[in-house]
Enzyme design. Sequence first.
Site, mmCIF file in Angstrom:
data_model
loop_
_atom_site.group_PDB
_atom_site.id
_atom_site.type_symbol
_atom_site.label_atom_id
_atom_site.label_comp_id
_atom_site.label_asym_id
_atom_site.label_seq_id
_atom_site.Cartn_x
_atom_site.Cartn_y
_atom_site.Cartn_z
ATOM 1 N N TYR A 1 33.493 64.945 90.155
ATOM 2 C CA TYR A 1 34.890 65.379 90.054
ATOM 3 C C TYR A 1 35.285 65.979 91.385
ATOM 4 C CZ TYR A 1 38.924 68.225 88.533
ATOM 5 O OH TYR A 1 40.179 68.818 88.421
ATOM 6 N N ASP B 1 31.847 66.437 99.210
ATOM 7 C CA ASP B 1 32.656 67.419 98.488
ATOM 8 C C ASP B 1 31.741 68.578 98.109
ATOM 9 O OD1 ASP B 1 34.859 67.367 95.561
ATOM 10 O OD2 ASP B 1 34.000 68.989 96.750
ATOM 11 N N LYS C 1 36.154 77.521 96.347
ATOM 12 C CA LYS C 1 35.440 78.491 95.522
ATOM 13 C C LYS C 1 34.882 79.682 96.311
ATOM 14 C CE LYS C 1 34.407 74.881 92.147
ATOM 15 N NZ LYS C 1 35.187 75.242 90.952
HETATM 16 P P1 KE4 Z 1 40.198 73.015 92.290
HETATM 17 O O1 KE4 Z 1 41.414 72.157 92.527
HETATM 18 O O2 KE4 Z 1 39.936 73.253 90.799
HETATM 19 O O3 KE4 Z 1 40.223 74.305 93.111
HETATM 20 O O4 KE4 Z 1 38.922 72.222 92.842
HETATM 21 C C1 KE4 Z 1 38.673 70.931 92.363
HETATM 22 C C2 KE4 Z 1 37.207 70.596 92.582
HETATM 23 C C3 KE4 Z 1 36.875 69.750 93.617
HETATM 24 N N1 KE4 Z 1 35.591 69.419 93.866
HETATM 25 C C4 KE4 Z 1 34.582 69.916 93.105
HETATM 26 C C5 KE4 Z 1 33.166 69.517 93.400
HETATM 27 C C6 KE4 Z 1 34.865 70.800 92.024
HETATM 28 O O5 KE4 Z 1 33.849 71.276 91.261
HETATM 29 C C7 KE4 Z 1 36.201 71.148 91.750
HETATM 30 C C8 KE4 Z 1 36.587 72.048 90.582
HETATM 31 N N2 KE4 Z 1 35.536 72.404 89.705
HETATM 32 C C9 KE4 Z 1 35.898 72.709 88.339
HETATM 33 C C10 KE4 Z 1 34.589 73.026 87.573
HETATM 34 N N3 KE4 Z 1 34.155 71.916 86.828
HETATM 35 C C11 KE4 Z 1 36.887 73.848 88.272
HETATM 36 C C12 KE4 Z 1 37.140 74.389 86.878
HETATM 37 C C13 KE4 Z 1 38.492 73.934 86.347
HETATM 38 O O6 KE4 Z 1 38.832 72.741 86.516
HETATM 39 O O7 KE4 Z 1 39.165 74.786 85.716
#
Ligand code: KE4
Length: 427
Positions: free
Chosen positions: A143, A238, A266
């Site tokens: 993701y 990523d 993060k």
């Molecule tokens: P954000 O847009 O949520 O800040 O980041 C997206 C993203 C991009 N790349 C990786 C590897 C990520 O893990 C994420 C976001 N992770 C999720 C956890 N599964 C955030 C939790 C959520 O979606 O509320």
Amino acid sequence: MTSHNDTLFTRAQQSTPGGVNSPVRAFRSVGGTPRFITRAEGPYFWDADDHRYIDYIGSWGPAIVGHAHPDVVRAVQEAAARGLSFGAPTEGEIDMAELICQLVPSIEQVRLVSSGTEAAMSALRLARGATGRDMIVKFEGCYHGHADSLLVKAGSGLLTFGNPTSAGVPEDFAKHTLVLDYNDPQQLEDVFARMGDRIACVIVEPVAGNMNLLRATPAFLQAMRRLCTQHGAVLIFDEVMSGFRVARGGAQSLYDIKPDLTVLGKVIGGGLPVAAFGGRADLMKHLAPLGGVYQAGTLSGNPVTVAAGMATLKLIQAPGFYENLSAQTEKLVQGLQTAANDQGIDFCADAVGGMFGLYFRKEQPTSYATMMTCDKEAFNRFFHAMLDAGVYLAPSAFEAGFVSAQHDDAILEATFAAARKAFSALK
Ligand code: KE4
């Protein structure tokens, strides 16, 4: 008696779809009522019914130094007192950019944005703009945020273009995305042999955390690096989740592989909304205002978020920080494994740095397909037994968990005590 969480959840669903601002928080995968958190400190947070939990989410990674760390809170308060946002450059953004480039050597230049989605989306556009190619390669189970080109699942065959995983993503977007199997170097060889000169980039989580924790094999990443170099495609790591989480230099330092671009998030914000993308200077120079790839953001490099990030990045540079974090996380997974095995439960676990995965199956998963054979029902029952015992795990069988520097031995022992009861209830 109706809990405050129930009352708040009912109320929230009137004004916000699903009652949450991000779907995973709604507990749809595990069932039950999400906990509305009122405050957090160190390894703990408290819900609207004033129940205390040992927190193994840490805001999905950012709270690596523990919640409400006094150094981070003070930095935010001091920055906020000087104004929240200026829409103009600040010295703090230079400090942060220089520190990221120092800590992640593959990053020669970096751009700060406000979310991992925005960072990954911008890195894709940069790769397409710099190469003049449209096709991107991603992997099932990874993701990268919710940009249209990335909400795509595998097509019917290896070389068929992807199909949208979300409503609202036009076929015309998805058709430029190829989705391959994680940890399958041969598929990469085949795709590049067939259409390597049309691939703008490959984007991968070098340690995957969005299908639960799954390590890339060195052969998989090495093949990716070699093929991208050979065919002039951009390799994007990523590391939104793995960056500063699995090691000080991220997963790329563990595998000793240099990507062309890296996506971060993060931890670098310490809980406030900042993410970043960066890498080779010859690629970054394609970004506006220097080049033709447009990317922008009102709150990019926001001074208060940068202050939180810098305070966090300072703390994680302390001698022994990652050695201690890794040791505690390893202790956690070993203790859970022992608690499960003592009860004869099919369970295993893995840890990389301060990140861990729990699997209700006999052997460690090695692919998306084997990950999907984990016993989701068993996880869900375990999740709720742990939640009732005051231990908050990721509310999904297919998410990773996170340890902070504040998860000491007493916290781990309390977790094991809860786990012994939770596993015995599964028998
Ligand atoms: P954000 O847009 O949520 O800040 O980041 C997206 C993203 C991009 N790349 C990786 C590897 C990520 O893990 C994420 C976001 N992770 C999720 C956890 N599964 C955030 C939790 C959520 O979606 O509320």
